[in-house]
Write an enzyme that holds these catalytic residues in place. Sequence first.
Site, PDB file in Angstrom:
ATOM      1  N   ASP A 180       0.837  -1.200   0.000  1.00  0.00           N
ATOM      2  CA  ASP A 180       0.000   0.000   0.000  1.00  0.00           C
ATOM      3  C   ASP A 180       0.869   1.247   0.000  1.00  0.00           C
ATOM      4  O   ASP A 180       2.058   1.201   0.356  1.00  0.00           O
ATOM      5  CB  ASP A 180      -0.961   0.009   1.191  1.00  0.00           C
ATOM      6  N   ASP A 191       8.842   3.603  -1.264  1.00  0.00           N
ATOM      7  CA  ASP A 191       8.108   3.304  -0.028  1.00  0.00           C
ATOM      8  C   ASP A 191       6.754   2.686  -0.373  1.00  0.00           C
ATOM      9  O   ASP A 191       5.767   3.381  -0.515  1.00  0.00           O
ATOM     10  CB  ASP A 191       7.924   4.583   0.782  1.00  0.00           C
ATOM     11  N   GLU A 205       0.161  -0.893   5.958  1.00  0.00           N
ATOM     12  CA  GLU A 205       1.254  -0.279   6.705  1.00  0.00           C
ATOM     13  C   GLU A 205       1.074   1.225   6.822  1.00  0.00           C
ATOM     14  O   GLU A 205       1.362   1.817   7.870  1.00  0.00           O
ATOM     15  CB  GLU A 205       2.591  -0.606   6.026  1.00  0.00           C
ATOM     16  N   GLU A 206       0.578   1.845   5.756  1.00  0.00           N
ATOM     17  CA  GLU A 206       0.439   3.296   5.761  1.00  0.00           C
ATOM     18  C   GLU A 206      -0.735   3.787   6.602  1.00  0.00           C
ATOM     19  O   GLU A 206      -0.930   4.993   6.765  1.00  0.00           O
ATOM     20  CB  GLU A 206       0.304   3.824   4.326  1.00  0.00           C
ATOM     21  N   ASP A 227      12.332  -1.443   4.305  1.00  0.00           N
ATOM     22  CA  ASP A 227      11.408  -0.307   4.259  1.00  0.00           C
ATOM     23  C   ASP A 227      12.094   0.901   4.890  1.00  0.00           C
ATOM     24  O   ASP A 227      11.443   1.764   5.474  1.00  0.00           O
ATOM     25  CB  ASP A 227      10.111  -0.652   5.004  1.00  0.00           C
ATOM     26  N   HIS A 268     -18.668  37.473  14.044  1.00  0.00           N
ATOM     27  CA  HIS A 268     -18.081  38.668  13.424  1.00  0.00           C
ATOM     28  C   HIS A 268     -16.956  39.160  14.341  1.00  0.00           C
ATOM     29  O   HIS A 268     -17.181  39.459  15.513  1.00  0.00           O
ATOM     30  CB  HIS A 268     -19.158  39.734  13.260  1.00  0.00           C
ATOM     31  N   ARG A 322       7.590  11.702  18.033  1.00  0.00           N
ATOM     32  CA  ARG A 322       8.452  10.564  17.698  1.00  0.00           C
ATOM     33  C   ARG A 322       9.237  10.199  18.947  1.00  0.00           C
ATOM     34  O   ARG A 322       9.878  11.063  19.576  1.00  0.00           O
ATOM     35  CB  ARG A 322       9.397  10.937  16.563  1.00  0.00           C
TER      36      ARG A 322
END
Length: 478
Positions: free
Chosen positions: A110, A141, A175-176, A202, A235, A350
């Site tokens: 994918d 990828d 995977e994605e 990968d 507004h 991460r």
Amino acid sequence: DGIRDSVASRGLGDVYKRQNIRMPDLTAYIDGQISRFQKELCDFLRIPSISTNPSHAGEVRKCAEWVANHLHAAGIEKSEVIETDGHPIVLGEHRISEDAPTVLVYGHYDVQPSEPDDLWTSPPFEPTVRDGRLFARGSVDDKGQVHMHLKAIEARLASNVDMPVNLKLVIEGEEEVGSKHLGAFLDKNAERLACDAVFISDTGMFSPDLPCITTGLRGIVYTEINVYGPASDLHSGSYGGAVVNPANALATILDGLKDDRGQATVPGYYDSVRPMTERERADLIRLPMDEETLRETVGAVALGGEEGFSALERMWYRPTLDVNGLLSGFTDEGSKTVLPSQAMAKVSMRLVPDQDPDQVVEAFEKRVHELAPEGVTVEVKRFHGGAPWVADTTHPIFDAASKALERGFGAPPAFIREGGSIPIVQVFEDVFDAPALLIGFALPGSNMHAPNEWLDLSVYRKGIEALANLYGGLAAGL
């Protein structure tokens, strides 16, 4: 034509034997077939197997069937498309001997969405070669890297070169989108898929002539912050200054999540971060890294990040906290004086060994609420997450792989980390109690997940032969 017609049912090695054709050697075979390999890869890349988009479900299935057919064509004895509650998984099996070690090869067919399509120089699903690079979504990828394995296996079997390992291949289609159903599939088929090592391509390499073994991956936590204010847009002249603006409130929250040194202010965020070893520092020094080249490659005015660390340290060995998307108010052409009723930000983190995703997201959510000003309501949605991974490089398989890669590329491989995340790697190790070996072929700047993704065709050629040799060398480490 007779050989070509027989490939799908018998595999190339059987065809050569049946027609009494002399087996070519490995290098000669690859050189003789490389044009066909590239055309075949282009057919693979033309299938828009975008797993996150339900409208592409039919194309994703078509791609799974393509992989299964070409596994069989490569000489793999058994290949099948297996259903899941999402997109199918392709399973291949090739047994050499009951006594031979078994290697499980993992990859994914994918791809990411191609948008924004107007930033592609050539259409994303019309593979185009420019300056020795093949441009297409999925080229590196991970379709290109999966295809390298298929052709390496084909070359070894068709050349009648000894294959000293049994092969099992798991090529998934999710995977994605976080490999939603792969873990359950592995658990259910743990006995059938039992192996001595897991082989994954990968990841990347540092330069075309420097092969790399990836020994660590960052984990991930992905969230969405929603800030709600008035019942509807207002507004900005009539109500501005009296009603808390959700966009301003969100900006306050995001600003508070990082300090002036570029560090996250989430409590305990760095407490369990594993310090670099002397071996890891020596590996970094060996790499031909130039931060100015990195800056030019990505087109940034300047590099930045957490103070006190090099760019590679920030990308591989340090955790991050980044805004991945923002949305609020009027965003079309022209002007509209509106005070928005809500604002949203996508925020990811991460993670590095030994950070725990569950603990991190709990602390992050608490910190977001602490930073929220009065007058708005804040909600934090949790999306996918995954643990970081680090290899035990003392395992003999790493020495065996290093020798095979050096034969293929003419240089000993570097041990590197990757800043990205492949959460399923740790799952493979846990399920099979086997080491994971990550050897990838994406070059810096290859635009994975971005417009104009590309694969270096010289690396594609070298990589096929290196992988073919590697299948022979892995047995020495198992």
